[in-house]
Write a protein that holds these residues in place. Structure first.
Motif, short mmCIF file in Angstrom:
data_model
loop_
_atom_site.label_atom_id
_atom_site.label_comp_id
_atom_site.label_asym_id
_atom_site.label_seq_id
_atom_site.Cartn_x
_atom_site.Cartn_y
_atom_site.Cartn_z
N ASP A 88 1.14 -1.32 -0.11
CA ASP A 88 0.35 0.05 0.21
C ASP A 88 1.17 1.30 -0.43
N PRO A 89 1.02 2.03 -1.40
CA PRO A 89 2.22 3.34 -1.16
C PRO A 89 1.32 4.42 -0.50
N ASP A 92 3.91 4.10 5.08
CA ASP A 92 4.84 4.62 5.18
C ASP A 92 5.83 3.93 5.85
N LYS A 117 10.16 -0.53 5.64
CA LYS A 117 8.50 0.27 6.05
C LYS A 117 9.49 -0.22 7.73
N ARG A 280 10.55 6.93 0.89
CA ARG A 280 9.58 6.98 -0.74
C ARG A 280 9.46 8.06 -1.21
#
Ligand code: NAD
Length: 281
Positions: A88-89, A92, A117, A280
């Motif tokens: 899942d973008p 984080d 992450k 990211r």
């Protein structure tokens, strides 16, 4: 008497800096950093930790994504959740609150977290990065301890440090961080011979054991800096691993319990999550 190292104030300062960083990230990236927290079961202490982490995350301007699962959740279900968070973008940081219920394969779940992450820094890849001087996530509690130490000693080079406790989440990463700061590090533990002598030899004492007032005042070298990681619930309330009343008469500086290491741990979690979002983009 010792200078009190005010963890609450240092943590508030760090949280304010993180909030500024989050605002700047939001401007440039067009999104806010996200921290996913997974809580399985009804353990009351874990529920308290998860609530305060969620609150702190939102106060810093980040998104808190909370997954609460029933106590009978199986390993496969947790692994599937972790994989979806990895992909899942908007996420984080991923934090799985320990302890997990007995039947769950905790090791498998922690290994499934994407090391990039892993804001808790518990994944073996991050332990290896810390041990070899590569950039990665450092466990929040020892990271907070170093920040507090540096308010007293901006340069720790050459100091003699003793770490009492050798757990993977506190003692060992603490020792690695102090080595990286060029301290001479002794790691003491339950099988150490003559612990008082080891502590007396140290300029910096880190106590991470889980035994109330294990470290006595007359073990402390006059002027030494004492960081007390212990959180022990006793009839007298929350106490650390150091006999605070006696040690604070001898030490040069000392952290109180509560109000020392505890607040720094959450602040460092927020800081790690912001770092992850920046990497990211
Ligand atoms: P742990 O139980 O995993 O490890 C304890 C360590 O203490 C072990 O390595 C053991 O060898 C050592 N030990 C046990 N008895 C000893 C003795 N008599 N003499 C010397 N060493 C001894 O615990 P942990 O997860 O590392 O946590 C340690 C303490 O820190 C606990 O009180 C915990 O609640 C607290 N803690 C606080 C925070 C925070 O945010 N402030 C975070 C994590 C842990």
């Amino acid at each position: 008497t010792a200078t009190i190292i005010d963890g609450k104030a240092i943590a508030a300062d760090l949280r304010a800096r993180v909030a500024e960083g989050v605002a700047a990230f939001r401007q440039s990236a067009g999104r806010v950093p996200g921290l996913a927290v997974v809580l399985v079961g009804e353990d009351p202490a874990s529920a308290v930790y998860v609530r305060s982490k969620g609150r702190a995350t939102r106060e810093a301007g980040m998104e808190s994504i909370e997954h609460r699962l029933p106590a009978d959740t199986d390993t496969e279900t947790l692994l599937a959740l972790v994989r979806s968070l990895n992909a899942d973008p908007a996420v984080d940081g991923i934090l799985v609150q320990l302890p997990l219920p007995k039947p769950v394969d905790t090791q498998a779940v922690l290994l499934a977290i994407d090391p990039d992450k892993d804001v808790d820094g518990f994944h073996p890849v991050n332990a290896g990065r810390l041990a070899t001087g590569m950039p990665g996530f450092v466990p929040c509690t020892p990271l907070g301890c170093v920040m507090m130490l540096k308010t007293v000693h901006p340069d720790l080079t050459g100091m003699d440090a003793v770490v009492v406790g050798r757990s993977n989440i506190v003692g060992k990463p603490m020792a690695q961080l102090l080595i990286a700061e060029s301290c001479t590090v002794t790691v003491a533990h339950s099988r150490t011979r003559d612990l008082p002598a080891k502590v007396r030899a140290a300029d910096v004492v880190i106590a991470a054991v889980g035994i109330p007032a294990l470290v006595k005042g007359d073990w402390i070298r006059p002027g030494a800096t004492v960081i007390d990681v212990g959180i022990n619930r006793t009839e007298a309330g929350l106490v650390g691993d150091v006999d605070y009343a006696a040690a604070s008469q001898v030490a040069g500086a000392i952290t109180p319990v509560p109000g020392g290491v505890g607040p720094m741990t959450i602040a460092c979690l927020l800081s790690n999550t912001l770092d992850s979002a920046r990497r990211r983009g």
